[in-house]
Design an enzyme around this catalytic site. Structure first.
Site, PDB file in Angstrom:
ATOM      1  N   ASP A  39       0.843  -1.172   0.216  1.00  0.00           N
ATOM      2  CA  ASP A  39      -0.133  -0.120   0.055  1.00  0.00           C
ATOM      3  C   ASP A  39       0.753   1.285  -0.196  1.00  0.00           C
ATOM      4  OD1 ASP A  39      -2.333  -1.242  -0.109  1.00  0.00           O
ATOM      5  OD2 ASP A  39      -2.646  -1.225   2.261  1.00  0.00           O
ATOM      6  N   LYS A  61      -2.934   4.093  -3.452  1.00  0.00           N
ATOM      7  CA  LYS A  61      -3.638   5.133  -4.267  1.00  0.00           C
ATOM      8  C   LYS A  61      -2.545   6.303  -4.019  1.00  0.00           C
ATOM      9  CE  LYS A  61      -8.254   4.033  -2.259  1.00  0.00           C
ATOM     10  NZ  LYS A  61      -7.945   2.981  -1.364  1.00  0.00           N
ATOM     11  N   MET A 174      -8.759   9.028   9.524  1.00  0.00           N
ATOM     12  CA  MET A 174      -9.178   9.425   8.330  1.00  0.00           C
ATOM     13  C   MET A 174     -10.625  10.485   8.703  1.00  0.00           C
ATOM     14  SD  MET A 174      -9.743   5.687   6.586  1.00  0.00           S
ATOM     15  CE  MET A 174     -10.190   4.918   7.871  1.00  0.00           C
TER      16      MET A 174
END
Ligand SMILES: C[S@@+](CC[C@H](N)C(=O)[O-])C[C@H]1O[C@@H](n2cnc3c(N)ncnc32)[C@H](O)[C@@H]1O
Length: 256
Positions: A39, A61, A174
Site C-alpha cells: 500500500d 492510491k 481518516m
C-alpha cells in the site's frame, strides 16, 4: 495452477510508518515472499527485506498510478497466489484496523487458499505514543475509542456523537476532511476546551504536529497546513504528555 505451487497469502501489518515498527514475524514472512502487494502508507525500506527475485506490486492510491479498486486488489492477490505461491499483502498499521483486511481474507479463503494474518502496530496507538500521549492513564482516561472519520458511505461515523459524551480518549482516523463536523459535535457537548492533537505522517521524517483544543484546532490546522494522513487525538491525556505539557501550561499557540 502450476505443479509444485502451494498457494498461501499472508497479510502483514507494516506498522505506522517508521520501518523499524514492523514485527520480527512480519520481517520473516516478507523474506520468504514470492510476491508482495503493498500500500501507499508503508515505508519503502521494508521492501528491502524482499528476495531479489520477488515480484513487487504497488496497489496503493497515489497520483500517476493506476488506482486499483478493492475488487481488483482481491483478484490480483488470488491470481498471484495461484501463479507464484507465497503472496504477502503488506498493509499500513494493522490489517484489521480500518484496513479492509477481513474482506481480503474472506475473498481469498473462498478460493480455498490458506491465509495467515500477522498483526501490525496500528497508527491509532503508535502515532499518539510517539508524541508521549498515553491513550489510557490512571485517573485521567479509563478507555479509548478508535473511530473512522469516513465510513464506507463517505460520512462521519455516528459513533463520534457517543464518544463525545464520554470521558474516553477519542482517536479519529481518516477524519481530516470532517474536522469541522467533529469539532461542532464536541462543542455541542460543551467540550470546547478539551486538548486536541493532530499528528500527520506520524513516526516518519515528514511528521507534523498541531496542538490546541477543540475550539482552536481548526485554526491550527489551517495555519500549519496539516492534512491527511493524520490522526486526531481528543482527550485530557494529550496535555498529560511529557513532550506536550509545556504547550498546555503556557498555551502559546505560536509555539508549534
Ligand atoms: C485506511 S486507514 C488504515 C489504518 C491502519 N490499518 C492502521 O492500523 O494504522 C488510514 C488512516 O490511518 C491514519 N494513519 C495511518 N498511518 C498514519 C501515520 N503515520 N500518521 C498519521 N496517521 C496515520 C490516517 O488517519 C489515515 O488516513
Amino acid at each position: 495452477m502450476k505443479a509444485n505451487i502451494n498457494p498461501k497469502v499472508t497479510l502483514i501489518g507494516a506498522g505506522p510508518g517508521d520501518p523499524d515498527l514492523i514485527t520480527v514475524k512480519g520481517v520473516k514472512a516478507l523474506r520468504k515472499a514470492d510476491v508482495i502487494l503493498y500500500d501507499a502508507l508503508i515505508s519503502r525500506e521494508l521492501l528491502e527485506y524482499a528476495q531479489t527475485n520477488a515480484k513487487l506490486i504497488f496497489v496503493g492510491k497515489r497520483k500517476d498510478f493506476h488506482r486499483y479498486s478493492q475488487d481488483e486488489i482481491n483478484e490480483l492477490i488470488v491470481k498471484n497466489a495461484f501463479e507464484f505461491g507465497n503472496v504477502v499483502r503488506l498493509k499500513g498499521g494493522d490489517p484489521f484496523i480500518f484496513g479492509r483486511g477481513s474482506e481480503e481474507v474472506e475473498y481469498i479463503e473462498s478460493f480455498g487458499i490458506e491465509t495467515e494474518v500477522i498483526s501490525g502496530i496500528s497508527s491509532s496507538m503508535a502515532v499518539p505514543a510517539s508524541q508521549g500521549i498515553s491513550l489510557t492513564k490512571r485517573g485521567v482516561a479509563e478507555s479509548f475509542w478508535v473511530i473512522t472519520g469516513t465510513t464506507s458511505e463517505r460520512k462521519l461515523s455516528q459513533d463520534v456523537y457517543l464518544a463525545a459524551q464520554s470521558t474516553a480518549t477519542v482517536v479519529i482516523l481518516m477524519g481530516m476532511s470532517k474536522l469541522n463536523e467533529i469539532v461542532s459535535i464536541f462543542q455541542q457537548f460543551e467540550k470546547g476546551d478539551i486538548p486536541t492533537a493532530i499528528i500527520q505522517n506520524g513516526t516518519t521524517k515528514n511528521e507534523k504536529l498541531g496542538l490546541g483544543t477543540i475550539d482552536s484546532i481548526v485554526e491550527v490546522v489551517e495555519r500549519k497546513e496539516l492534512s491527511a494522513p493524520a490522526i486526531i487525538v481528543i482527550g485530557e491525556v494529550v496535555k498529560e504528555s511529557n513532550k506536550l505539557k509545556s504547550f498546555y501550561e503556557n498555551i502559546n499557540f505560536d509555539k508549534y
